[in-house]
Design an enzyme around this catalytic site. Structure first.
Site, PDB file in Angstrom:
ATOM      1  N   ASN A  80      20.661  35.153  13.961  1.00 21.11           N
ATOM      2  CA  ASN A  80      20.659  36.605  13.802  1.00 21.11           C
ATOM      3  C   ASN A  80      21.812  37.136  12.958  1.00 21.11           C
ATOM      4  OD1 ASN A  80      19.780  35.986  16.957  1.00 21.11           O
ATOM      5  ND2 ASN A  80      18.309  37.142  15.744  1.00 21.11           N
ATOM      6  N   ILE A  88      24.118  41.460  10.247  1.00 25.56           N
ATOM      7  CA  ILE A  88      23.724  41.216  11.640  1.00 25.56           C
ATOM      8  C   ILE A  88      22.377  41.880  11.935  1.00 25.56           C
ATOM      9  CG2 ILE A  88      24.387  41.575  14.059  1.00 25.56           C
ATOM     10  CD1 ILE A  88      27.305  42.018  12.900  1.00 25.56           C
ATOM     11  N   CYS A  89      21.509  41.150  12.610  1.00 27.25           N
ATOM     12  CA  CYS A  89      20.242  41.707  13.069  1.00 27.25           C
ATOM     13  C   CYS A  89      20.377  41.930  14.585  1.00 27.25           C
ATOM     14  CB  CYS A  89      19.096  40.744  12.767  1.00 27.25           C
ATOM     15  SG  CYS A  89      17.486  41.377  13.283  1.00 27.25           S
ATOM     16  N   LEU A  90      20.622  43.188  14.966  1.00 32.89           N
ATOM     17  CA  LEU A  90      20.783  43.547  16.374  1.00 32.89           C
ATOM     18  C   LEU A  90      20.306  44.983  16.556  1.00 32.89           C
ATOM     19  CD1 LEU A  90      21.883  42.687  19.187  1.00 32.89           C
ATOM     20  CD2 LEU A  90      24.082  43.653  18.504  1.00 32.89           C
TER      21      LEU A  90
END
EC number: 2.3.2.23
Length: 195
Positions: A80, A88-90
């Site tokens: 992620n 960042i993938c959040l």
């Protein structure tokens, strides 16, 4: 307009128990409250254990009604997090942000993400594929990257300069490159080799 008093309060709150929480946040440099640097400790029992990860934090003028923009400065091998640029993938850094959340909760969420990757919603497809198809190799690579990029070595700057000069790079270039990457020998070598 950035809510200065809230940001100052959040900085104090985040740093008061950093030995317990494993997260902290400080001004990036100067006194600009909209540009901060967070750090998180790698969670115990993960390939990131023992590492200290630096995160660039930029607060938009609409903060806390808009999410902070966060990006890993420390290279990390994680489904992620981009292995190229630290993106960042959040969800809480995008559409699930709420003004009730704080910088500390965002950093703690990043720490939790290190413990529990979401390979089905990746930022880095190559890492996610490795995580799903060859988990032992993923763990070994993540541990290697933690050793190489997230652990502070006790080697002094002079030893680093000497090592890189012995590889054939000019001393002045080595020193300026090490300065530009905060003394990270691996990043300096990468920069020197690519220039």
């Amino acid at each position: 307009m950035l809510d200065v008093s809230r940001v100052q309060k959040e900085l104090a709150e985040c740093n008061k128990d950093k030995a317990i929480s494993g997260v902290s946040i400080n001004l990036h440099g100067g006194d600009d409250l909209s540009h901060l640097e967070g750090t998180i400790s790698g969670p115990v029992g993960t390939p990131y254990e023992g590492g200290t990860f630096r995160i660039d934090v930029r607060l938009p003028s609409g903060y806390p009604f808009e999410p902070p923009k966060m990006q890993f400065v420390t290279k990390v091998w994680h489904p992620n997090i981009s292995s190229q640029n630290g993106a960042i993938c959040l969800d809480i850094l995008k559409d699930q942000w709420s003004p009730a959340l704080t910088l500390k909760t965002a950093l703690l969420s990043l720490q939790a993400l290190l413990s529990a990757p979401e390979p089905d919603d990746p930022q880095d497809a190559v890492v996610a594929q490795q995580y799903l198809q060859n988990h032992p190799t993923f763990v070994a690579t993540a541990q290697y990257w933690t050793e190489a990029f997230a652990k502070r070595t006790s080697v002094g700057i002079e030893e680093k300069v000497q090592k890189l000069v012995e590889m054939g790079f000019p001393e002045a270039l080595v020193k300026s490159t090490l300065d530009s990457v905060n003394g990270d020998e691996n990043m300096a070598l990468e920069k020197l080799c690519s220039s």
